[in-house]
Write a protein that holds these residues in place. Structure first.
Motif, PDB file in Angstrom:
ATOM      1  N   PRO A 241      -3.704  -1.656   7.324  1.00  0.00           N
ATOM      2  CA  PRO A 241      -2.897  -0.829   8.941  1.00  0.00           C
ATOM      3  C   PRO A 241      -3.330   0.742   9.525  1.00  0.00           C
ATOM      4  CG  PRO A 241      -1.243  -1.426   7.491  1.00  0.00           C
ATOM      5  CD  PRO A 241      -2.565  -1.674   7.277  1.00  0.00           C
ATOM      6  N   VAL A 242      -4.201   0.583  10.410  1.00  0.00           N
ATOM      7  CA  VAL A 242      -4.637   2.042  11.283  1.00  0.00           C
ATOM      8  C   VAL A 242      -3.527   3.446  11.009  1.00  0.00           C
ATOM      9  CG1 VAL A 242      -5.201   3.384  12.896  1.00  0.00           C
ATOM     10  CG2 VAL A 242      -5.800   1.178  12.905  1.00  0.00           C
ATOM     11  N   PRO A 243      -2.204   3.143  10.634  1.00  0.00           N
ATOM     12  CA  PRO A 243      -1.703   4.673   9.905  1.00  0.00           C
ATOM     13  C   PRO A 243      -1.779   4.618   8.761  1.00  0.00           C
ATOM     14  CG  PRO A 243      -0.071   3.211  11.298  1.00  0.00           C
ATOM     15  CD  PRO A 243      -1.649   2.357  11.306  1.00  0.00           C
ATOM     16  N   LEU A 244      -2.072   3.846   7.992  1.00  0.00           N
ATOM     17  CA  LEU A 244      -2.340   4.507   6.780  1.00  0.00           C
ATOM     18  C   LEU A 244      -4.228   4.902   6.670  1.00  0.00           C
ATOM     19  CD1 LEU A 244      -0.987   3.034   3.804  1.00  0.00           C
ATOM     20  CD2 LEU A 244      -2.551   1.548   3.120  1.00  0.00           C
ATOM     21  N   LEU A 245      -4.928   4.212   6.901  1.00  0.00           N
ATOM     22  CA  LEU A 245      -6.185   4.983   7.204  1.00  0.00           C
ATOM     23  C   LEU A 245      -5.760   5.806   7.766  1.00  0.00           C
ATOM     24  CD1 LEU A 245      -8.642   2.121   8.603  1.00  0.00           C
ATOM     25  CD2 LEU A 245      -7.911   2.920   6.255  1.00  0.00           C
ATOM     26  N   ASP A 246      -4.299   6.734   8.756  1.00  0.00           N
ATOM     27  CA  ASP A 246      -4.591   7.998   9.081  1.00  0.00           C
ATOM     28  C   ASP A 246      -4.395   8.677   7.790  1.00  0.00           C
ATOM     29  OD1 ASP A 246      -5.493   7.014  11.440  1.00  0.00           O
ATOM     30  OD2 ASP A 246      -3.467   6.719  11.802  1.00  0.00           O
ATOM     31  N   GLU A 247      -3.453   7.860   7.344  1.00  0.00           N
ATOM     32  CA  GLU A 247      -2.139   8.658   6.076  1.00  0.00           C
ATOM     33  C   GLU A 247      -3.426   9.117   5.042  1.00  0.00           C
ATOM     34  OE1 GLU A 247       0.392  10.999   3.499  1.00  0.00           O
ATOM     35  OE2 GLU A 247      -0.121  10.469   5.560  1.00  0.00           O
ATOM     36  N   MET A 248      -4.206   8.199   4.458  1.00  0.00           N
ATOM     37  CA  MET A 248      -4.930   8.319   3.660  1.00  0.00           C
ATOM     38  C   MET A 248      -5.997   9.732   4.080  1.00  0.00           C
ATOM     39  SD  MET A 248      -8.573   5.728   2.023  1.00  0.00           S
ATOM     40  CE  MET A 248      -9.196   5.757   3.647  1.00  0.00           C
ATOM     41  N   ALA A 249      -7.245   9.332   5.183  1.00  0.00           N
ATOM     42  CA  ALA A 249      -7.695  11.139   5.625  1.00  0.00           C
ATOM     43  C   ALA A 249      -6.981  12.237   5.659  1.00  0.00           C
ATOM     44  CB  ALA A 249      -7.810  10.246   7.323  1.00  0.00           C
ATOM     45  N   ARG A 250      -5.559  12.031   6.225  1.00  0.00           N
ATOM     46  CA  ARG A 250      -4.798  13.361   5.647  1.00  0.00           C
ATOM     47  C   ARG A 250      -4.989  13.780   4.436  1.00  0.00           C
ATOM     48  NH1 ARG A 250      -0.102  15.356   3.728  1.00  0.00           N
ATOM     49  NH2 ARG A 250       0.308  13.562   3.395  1.00  0.00           N
TER      50      ARG A 250
END
Length: 288
Positions: A241-250
């Motif tokens: 899921p895209v929010p999971l990728l957002d959090e990984m980048a952070r």
């Protein structure tokens, strides 16, 4: 499954064999289109599960036009690179060692980019030895195992591969997941079928298993410094899921790009926008 729109390399690229200390790998090698200047850098592109170097064809020309040499590779057991029938040969550590050998052969340091499964293999290579790499880009590749729905699909595929021929599995997959464009040329489907039939089933079973059990190694990767990192994806993704990728980048302290109108394969969904984002990230790191 990634569906490249063509299997014909652009004028800037040629198909060749890349010899390494760990064997030969089939690659598409794209050189900068401005022959009057040296390349800004060299990139190594790793495809995802069931994919191949052809998944990057639409990126090669814009990457070359931006001044970068780009080498897209078939990993061992993928399409035009031979691989053994032993599943142990496709352990993630083995595939990561292959990436290190590929980087050495194309004379790094290189910009390393991995799509989906290729991103997790790229991460493993960096954790083994970050020295050969100038940057790391994770494209549609998440922090740990794939989503539960995708885990179920991979298990079904692995079970089928254990008992059926590659040809029969292909026909079953096409029945369950037909091309989105019913008017697409039939030879495109034949290219995809030919690629599928040349994958080693042991590679598919072993790497499929990896995708379903991969641990979260984001903290380990974040500790690899200095290494500029970039997380890029489409605006929708059913694998991570895209929010999971957002959090990984952070957590990584990485640059983050979301490609509008793209899903799990921005490299084929929106290649021009994806290439622009990738080269902008590389350009910010400076030439060497």
């Amino acid at each position: 499954m990634s569906r490249p729109t063509t299997f014909t390399p652009p004028p800037s690229a040629h198909a060749r064999t890349l010899p390494t200390a760990r064997g030969d790998f089939a690659v598409l090698d794209a050189q900068p289109t401005d022959n009057g200047r040296a390349a800004k850098g060299t990139a190594l592109l790793l495809p995802g599960y069931t994919g191949s170097k052809e998944d990057f064809i639409a990126l090669l020309e814009p990457l070359a036009a931006a001044g970068y040499r780009a080498v897209a590779v078939d990993g061992r057991g993928q399409y035009e690179t031979a691989g053994p029938d032993d599943q142990q040969a496709y352990a993630q550590a083995e595939l990561a060692q292959d990436v290190l050998a590929q980087a050495e052969s194309i004379q790094g340091p290189v910009h390393l980019l991995g799509h989906s499964l290729g991103g997790q293999i790229a991460r493993a290579a960096v954790l083994l030895d970050p020295a050969p790499f100038r940057t790391l880009t994770l494209m549609s590749s998440g922090p740990a195992q794939i989503s539960p729905a995708q885990q179920r699909k991979v298990k079904l595929l692995s079970d089928a591969l254990a008992t059926m021929s590659m040809d029969r599995v292909w026909e079953a997959m096409r029945a369950l997941d037909p091309p989105e464009d019913a008017d697409a040329p039939q030879d495109d489907g034949e290219d995809l079928r030919r690629r599928w039939l040349r994958h080693n089933p042991a590679q598919l079973i072993a790497t499929g298993r990896q995708l379903t059990v991969e641990p979260d190694r984001v903290a380990e990767l974040a500790a690899v410094q200095p290494l500029p990192k970039h997380v890029i994806s489409g605006e929708r993704d059913d694998t991570w899921p895209v929010p999971l990728l957002d959090e990984m980048a952070r957590r990584l302290g990485a640059g983050r790009t979301v490609i509008a109108g793209a899903e799990h394969s921005p490299n084929t969904d929106r290649p021009a926008e994806t290439a622009a984002a990738i080269t902008a990230f590389w350009d910010r790191q400076g030439q060497y």
